[in-house]
Design a protein around this motif. Structure first.
Motif: not given
Length: 266
Positions: A221-233
């Motif tokens: 999230l700090a790097r600007g990813l959408p929430l769903d993508e941040a969770c997948r990563v």
């Protein structure tokens, strides 16, 4: 711009969980880590032997120092053992506009209780309404909702939806304590239910997995990813850290995951 993530949590002297795990995860995933200590634990891979809370005034001073100078992109809140700590954190976040990840650290991997019973209601009232996402494991979700530990997909989702009712915008309910061949987490919002699955890994080295996952979401999230993508990563990162961590020789009990598996082999 440098992505900056702030962790507000307790210290683990054994290095596997808490502030230490958060800062390692931030670094591994491309975010600069700042920290506010809420408590100091005397802890190793075999358990927690002592906990000393940081004073509310010192917690407030740490938060003020960080926010006065650093352009924080996302905040993770971990161990908050008492109501006084929760109040000062909520007050300190009053002007923060970025995403907030709340990891309701209630019980350590060793089974030691880390959140006072009377503080649960304070956490629900003061921190969950600030949360972009809450990341409980199955026992934590049960404690928050005052229900038995979920044993099915339907029960997990129902408890996640109950936590949404406390004001959180999203819940990532973690299936690591389940018994199925796959470890399935569910990202639940008012609009979607997204399963995140990975093969279950049999290992003794799983200390700090909850802190690590929440910190990994925060870094994304700090790097600007959408929430769903941040969770997948984050899910993929923790899975790889658990897999690599099986070869770590740290301590005599439940060892840590391997936060820097991409840089040096166990």
């Amino acid at each position: 711009m440098t992505a900056i993530a702030l962790t507000i949590a307790g210290s683990d002297s054994g290095g596997g969980a808490g502030i230490q795990a958060d800062l390692k995860s931030f670094s591994a995933l491309g975010a600069f880590g700042a920290s506010v200590l809420t408590a100091i634990t005397a802890q190793n891979t075999r358990g927690v032997t002592a906990v000393e809370d940081i004073s509310p005034g010192m917690i407030a001073a740490q938060m003020q120092a960080v926010f006065a100078d650093l352009a924080v992109n996302a905040v993770k809140i971990g161990m908050v053992s008492r109501s006084e700590t929760i109040h000062v954190i909520a007050d300190g976040l009053a002007g923060f506009q970025g995403p907030v990840v709340v990891d309701p650290v209630m019980v350590a991997t060793s089974g030691d209780r880390l959140l006072q019973e009377k503080a649960i209601e304070t956490l629900i009232a003061r921190l969950l309404p600030l949360a972009t996402i809450v990341t409980p494991n199955l026992p934590e979700a049960a404690l928050l909702t005052r229900r038995p530990v979920a044993e099915s997909r339907e029960q997990m989702i129902a408890q996640a939806q109950a936590i949404l009712g406390f004001g959180a915008k999203a819940v990532l309910i973690k299936g690591g304590h389940g018994r199925t061949a796959e470890s399935i987490d569910y990202l639940v919002t008012d609009e979607v239910i997204i399963p995140l699955a990975a093969p279950r890994i049999e290992t003794r080295n799983d200390h700090g997995t909850g802190c690590t996952l929440a910190a990994a979401v925060t870094a994304g999230l700090a790097r600007g990813l959408p929430l769903d993508e941040a969770c997948r990563v984050a899910k993929a990162y923790v899975h790889a850290a658990l897999e690599a961590g099986r070869a770590l020789g740290v301590g005599q009990g439940r060892g840590p995951v391997h936060h820097f598996h991409a840089w040096w082999p166990a």
